[in-house]
Design a protein around this motif. Structure first.
Motif, PDB file in Angstrom:
ATOM      1  N   LEU A 180       0.818  -1.222   0.000  1.00 10.39           N
ATOM      2  CA  LEU A 180       0.000   0.000   0.000  1.00 10.39           C
ATOM      3  C   LEU A 180       0.855   1.278   0.000  1.00 10.39           C
ATOM      4  O   LEU A 180       0.574   2.207  -0.769  1.00 10.39           O
ATOM      5  CB  LEU A 180      -0.957  -0.030   1.200  1.00 10.39           C
ATOM      6  N   PRO A 181       1.921   1.337   0.805  1.00  8.72           N
ATOM      7  CA  PRO A 181       2.720   2.577   0.785  1.00  8.72           C
ATOM      8  C   PRO A 181       3.364   2.869  -0.565  1.00  8.72           C
ATOM      9  O   PRO A 181       3.713   4.009  -0.855  1.00  8.72           O
ATOM     10  CB  PRO A 181       3.812   2.310   1.842  1.00  8.72           C
ATOM     11  N   LYS A 182       3.547   1.852  -1.388  1.00  7.89           N
ATOM     12  CA  LYS A 182       4.202   2.063  -2.695  1.00  7.89           C
ATOM     13  C   LYS A 182       3.200   2.290  -3.821  1.00  7.89           C
ATOM     14  O   LYS A 182       3.587   2.589  -4.942  1.00  7.89           O
ATOM     15  CB  LYS A 182       5.014   0.822  -3.065  1.00  7.89           C
ATOM     16  N   ALA A 183       1.914   2.081  -3.528  1.00 11.68           N
ATOM     17  CA  ALA A 183       0.920   2.143  -4.595  1.00 11.68           C
ATOM     18  C   ALA A 183       0.595   3.590  -4.936  1.00 11.68           C
ATOM     19  O   ALA A 183       0.423   4.415  -4.042  1.00 11.68           O
ATOM     20  CB  ALA A 183      -0.351   1.418  -4.157  1.00 11.68           C
ATOM     21  N   ALA A 184       0.526   3.897  -6.226  1.00  8.58           N
ATOM     22  CA  ALA A 184       0.199   5.259  -6.654  1.00  8.58           C
ATOM     23  C   ALA A 184      -0.568   5.203  -7.960  1.00  8.58           C
ATOM     24  O   ALA A 184      -0.364   4.298  -8.774  1.00  8.58           O
ATOM     25  CB  ALA A 184       1.481   6.064  -6.847  1.00  8.58           C
ATOM     26  N   LYS A 185      -1.452   6.189  -8.144  1.00  8.95           N
ATOM     27  CA  LYS A 185      -2.214   6.257  -9.393  1.00  8.95           C
ATOM     28  C   LYS A 185      -1.263   6.429 -10.566  1.00  8.95           C
ATOM     29  O   LYS A 185      -0.270   7.155 -10.451  1.00  8.95           O
ATOM     30  CB  LYS A 185      -3.096   7.514  -9.380  1.00  8.95           C
ATOM     31  N   PRO A 186      -1.577   5.834 -11.719  1.00  6.95           N
ATOM     32  CA  PRO A 186      -0.773   6.114 -12.913  1.00  6.95           C
ATOM     33  C   PRO A 186      -0.812   7.621 -13.216  1.00  6.95           C
ATOM     34  O   PRO A 186      -1.804   8.288 -12.907  1.00  6.95           O
ATOM     35  CB  PRO A 186      -1.480   5.330 -14.019  1.00  6.95           C
ATOM     36  N   ASN A 187       0.271   8.110 -13.830  1.00  4.51           N
ATOM     37  CA  ASN A 187       0.434   9.554 -14.038  1.00  4.51           C
ATOM     38  C   ASN A 187      -0.763  10.250 -14.675  1.00  4.51           C
ATOM     39  O   ASN A 187      -1.182  11.318 -14.240  1.00  4.51           O
ATOM     40  CB  ASN A 187       1.649   9.816 -14.945  1.00  4.51           C
ATOM     41  N   ASN A 188      -1.345   9.608 -15.706  1.00  9.66           N
ATOM     42  CA  ASN A 188      -2.426  10.298 -16.438  1.00  9.66           C
ATOM     43  C   ASN A 188      -3.707  10.439 -15.616  1.00  9.66           C
ATOM     44  O   ASN A 188      -4.622  11.136 -16.032  1.00  9.66           O
ATOM     45  CB  ASN A 188      -2.716   9.628 -17.787  1.00  9.66           C
ATOM     46  N   PHE A 189      -3.787   9.774 -14.442  1.00  9.85           N
ATOM     47  CA  PHE A 189      -4.991   9.925 -13.615  1.00  9.85           C
ATOM     48  C   PHE A 189      -4.710  10.652 -12.293  1.00  9.85           C
ATOM     49  O   PHE A 189      -5.568  10.713 -11.424  1.00  9.85           O
ATOM     50  CB  PHE A 189      -5.613   8.547 -13.341  1.00  9.85           C
ATOM     51  N   GLN A 190      -3.492  11.182 -12.186  1.00 12.51           N
ATOM     52  CA  GLN A 190      -3.070  11.818 -10.916  1.00 12.51           C
ATOM     53  C   GLN A 190      -4.048  12.890 -10.429  1.00 12.51           C
ATOM     54  O   GLN A 190      -4.294  13.024  -9.244  1.00 12.51           O
ATOM     55  CB  GLN A 190      -1.701  12.503 -11.095  1.00 12.51           C
ATOM     56  N   ASP A 191      -4.607  13.661 -11.387  1.00  8.69           N
ATOM     57  CA  ASP A 191      -5.389  14.830 -10.966  1.00  8.69           C
ATOM     58  C   ASP A 191      -6.844  14.518 -10.655  1.00  8.69           C
ATOM     59  O   ASP A 191      -7.574  15.383 -10.182  1.00  8.69           O
ATOM     60  CB  ASP A 191      -5.339  15.917 -12.059  1.00  8.69           C
ATOM     61  N   LEU A 192      -7.277  13.288 -10.936  1.00  6.54           N
ATOM     62  CA  LEU A 192      -8.689  12.975 -10.688  1.00  6.54           C
ATOM     63  C   LEU A 192      -8.949  12.869  -9.191  1.00  6.54           C
ATOM     64  O   LEU A 192      -8.260  12.142  -8.480  1.00  6.54           O
ATOM     65  CB  LEU A 192      -9.063  11.645 -11.350  1.00  6.54           C
ATOM     66  N   GLN A 193      -9.957  13.591  -8.723  1.00  5.25           N
ATOM     67  CA  GLN A 193     -10.311  13.526  -7.294  1.00  5.25           C
ATOM     68  C   GLN A 193     -11.345  12.438  -7.050  1.00  5.25           C
ATOM     69  O   GLN A 193     -11.276  11.696  -6.097  1.00  5.25           O
ATOM     70  CB  GLN A 193     -10.892  14.873  -6.821  1.00  5.25           C
ATOM     71  N   GLN A 194     -12.333  12.395  -7.948  1.00  5.84           N
ATOM     72  CA  GLN A 194     -13.396  11.394  -7.801  1.00  5.84           C
ATOM     73  C   GLN A 194     -13.498  10.598  -9.090  1.00  5.84           C
ATOM     74  O   GLN A 194     -13.427  11.165 -10.191  1.00  5.84           O
ATOM     75  CB  GLN A 194     -14.731  12.096  -7.559  1.00  5.84           C
ATOM     76  N   TYR A 195     -13.639   9.313  -8.988  1.00 10.30           N
ATOM     77  CA  TYR A 195     -13.773   8.465 -10.180  1.00 10.30           C
ATOM     78  C   TYR A 195     -14.247   7.083  -9.753  1.00 10.30           C
ATOM     79  O   TYR A 195     -14.147   6.697  -8.586  1.00 10.30           O
ATOM     80  CB  TYR A 195     -12.423   8.348 -10.928  1.00 10.30           C
ATOM     81  N   ILE A 196     -14.779   6.367 -10.753  1.00  4.54           N
ATOM     82  CA  ILE A 196     -15.241   4.996 -10.536  1.00  4.54           C
ATOM     83  C   ILE A 196     -14.261   4.067 -11.249  1.00  4.54           C
ATOM     84  O   ILE A 196     -13.924   4.291 -12.418  1.00  4.54           O
ATOM     85  CB  ILE A 196     -16.660   4.796 -11.126  1.00  4.54           C
ATOM     86  N   LEU A 197     -13.806   3.039 -10.542  1.00  2.00           N
ATOM     87  CA  LEU A 197     -12.874   2.067 -11.113  1.00  2.00           C
ATOM     88  C   LEU A 197     -13.655   0.788 -11.420  1.00  2.00           C
ATOM     89  O   LEU A 197     -14.443   0.327 -10.585  1.00  2.00           O
ATOM     90  CB  LEU A 197     -11.766   1.800 -10.089  1.00  2.00           C
ATOM     91  N   VAL A 198     -13.431   0.238 -12.623  1.00  2.00           N
ATOM     92  CA  VAL A 198     -14.242  -0.916 -13.067  1.00  2.00           C
ATOM     93  C   VAL A 198     -13.344  -2.082 -13.478  1.00  2.00           C
ATOM     94  O   VAL A 198     -12.309  -1.870 -14.125  1.00  2.00           O
ATOM     95  CB  VAL A 198     -15.100  -0.521 -14.299  1.00  2.00           C
TER      96      VAL A 198
END
Ligand code: UD1
Length: 360
Positions: A180-198
């Motif tokens: 978990l400490p190493k997990a990060a959103k891919p660069n192109n989604f960094q700025d999204l505050q709210q989103y649904i993951l499918v």
């Protein structure tokens, strides 16, 4: 003592990784990693070994895709040859994929001890190939490691002696806690505050064109108010192409390639909600306290509904919109993390194996 870990498909890798390293730490067992090759694409397989810091498999059976009978039989033939050569004392199998049951059937007939990690889960739906794999593997296993107490109850009802059953907790959560400490959103989604993951890949959803069309339509509706990110499993990609669904990406609808573990976890931990038909993701969202909308009639992981954040919607796809709206509006919701989902399940497995192997 010689132990073989058998893995084959994406959900096996994050379960085997912590068990491998726990055994490595506390014993001098010799460990061998066998990949059946059920999943073979880089994004479905290799990337996980790197991210999870798993050793490169000692053997790859390169089985690939096929019908269930052909795939399972091909694994059995090659795996039998290999265990006859390697003569392991014990074989560890994970989860409920075709590779799991194939390895268990081979070992059972060669009188090699079998340990099943993630034993006892039942959807009670025999139309699911995984349910058949679970039932058979658990009948054959000598050590059954359960992630939750409902697993123990199911096994006892099926006549498995209590002495074989070990409630150890959830190894998938071990990996999640560690990474978990190493997990990060891919660069192109960094700025999204709210989103649904499918994520969607179950035959009952994606192999039936009517169902696939209906779900995609609901996701497109959702994307009018909140961005949707949908990493597409190869089976689903194939069905989208075969049915000429012609889905256009836009600023709020992102159909993307399958993601590695760290990118996916990075997106999951901050998602507004997750829509899925996966088994493991129901557990991960419960641990992370993220609302999960599961497009299935049943679940082999009922604890994620009773204690966690999971909602089963079956074929009522129209419910997606409302549940997403609830997730967008939600105030802090307090979930409960199921017992022994504490990052230490693999250590308990390793300790049990030491005792078991002393008596072999
Ligand atoms: C398998 C498991 C399922 C698990 C899922 C996770 C069984 C019965 N099913 O389903 O429990 O949740 O893995 O992903 O074991 N394909 C590729 N590249 C790959 C792998 C598959 O293109 O690396 C395509 C092939 O066209 C194949 C299809 O995906 O026919 C399905 O693959 P398969 O392993 O048969 O089943 P999954 O649907 O992935």
């Amino acid at each position: 003592m010689k132990i073989i870990h058998t893995v084959g498909a994406r959900p096996n890798f994050m379960k085997a990784a912590p068990v491998w390293s726990a055994i490595n730490k506390i014993t001098d067992f010799s460990q061998i990693l066998v990949h059946t090759g059920q999943h073979y694409d880089r994004l479905m397989s290799d990337i996980f070994f790197k991210e999870l810091r798993m050793p490169v498999p000692d053997y790859n059976l390169n089985i690939g895709s096929n019908s269930h009978a052909r795939q399972t039989a091909a694994i059995m033939i090659k795996f039998e040859e290999l265990v006859n050569e390697l003569k392991p004392d014990l074989v560890l199998v994970y989860g409920d994929v075709n590779s799991t049951v194939a390895a268990a059937m081979v070992c059972s007939k060669l009188s090699i001890s079998i340990a099943h990690v993630e034993a006892g889960l039942r959807s009670f739906d025999r139309k699911m190939p995984e349910e058949i794999n679970r039932l058979i593997t658990d009948q054959l296993a000598d050590l059954l490691f359960t992630p939750s107490k409902d697993g123990d109850d199911n096994l006892i009802k099926e006549g498995i002696p209590k002495s074989k059953i070990h409630f150890v907790g959830n190894v998938m959560i071990d990996t999640l806690v560690r990474l978990l400490p190493k997990a990060a959103k891919p660069n192109n989604f960094q700025d999204l505050q709210q989103y649904i993951l499918v994520t969607l890949h179950r035959p009952s959803n994606v192999d039936d064109p009517k169902s696939l069309r209906s779900i995609i339509k609901k996701l497109q509706d959702v994307s009018k108010s909140i961005p949707v990110i949908f990493p597409v499993h190869p089976r689903t990609k194939k069905m989208i192409a075969e049915n000429e669904l012609n889905i256009q990406n836009n600023v709020n609808f992102h159909l993307i390639e399958p993601l590695g573990y760290l990118d996916f976890l990075g997106l999951m931990k901050d998602a507004t909600a997750v829509i899925t038909d996966s088994g493991g993701i129901q557990e991960e969202t419960t641990y992370l306290n993220i609302p999960c909308i599961t497009v299935r009639e049943n679940t082999e992981r009922p604890i994620t509904v009773s204690l966690g954040t999971n909602h089963l919607i079956g074929k009522d796809h129209y419910k997606i919109k409302n549940l997403v709206n609830n997730a967008v509006d939600r105030k802090k919701r307090s979930n409960t993390i199921p017992p022994l989902w504490d990052g230490k399940a693999s250590e308990r497995i390793a300790e049990t194996l030491v005792v078991y192997c002393k008596n072999l």
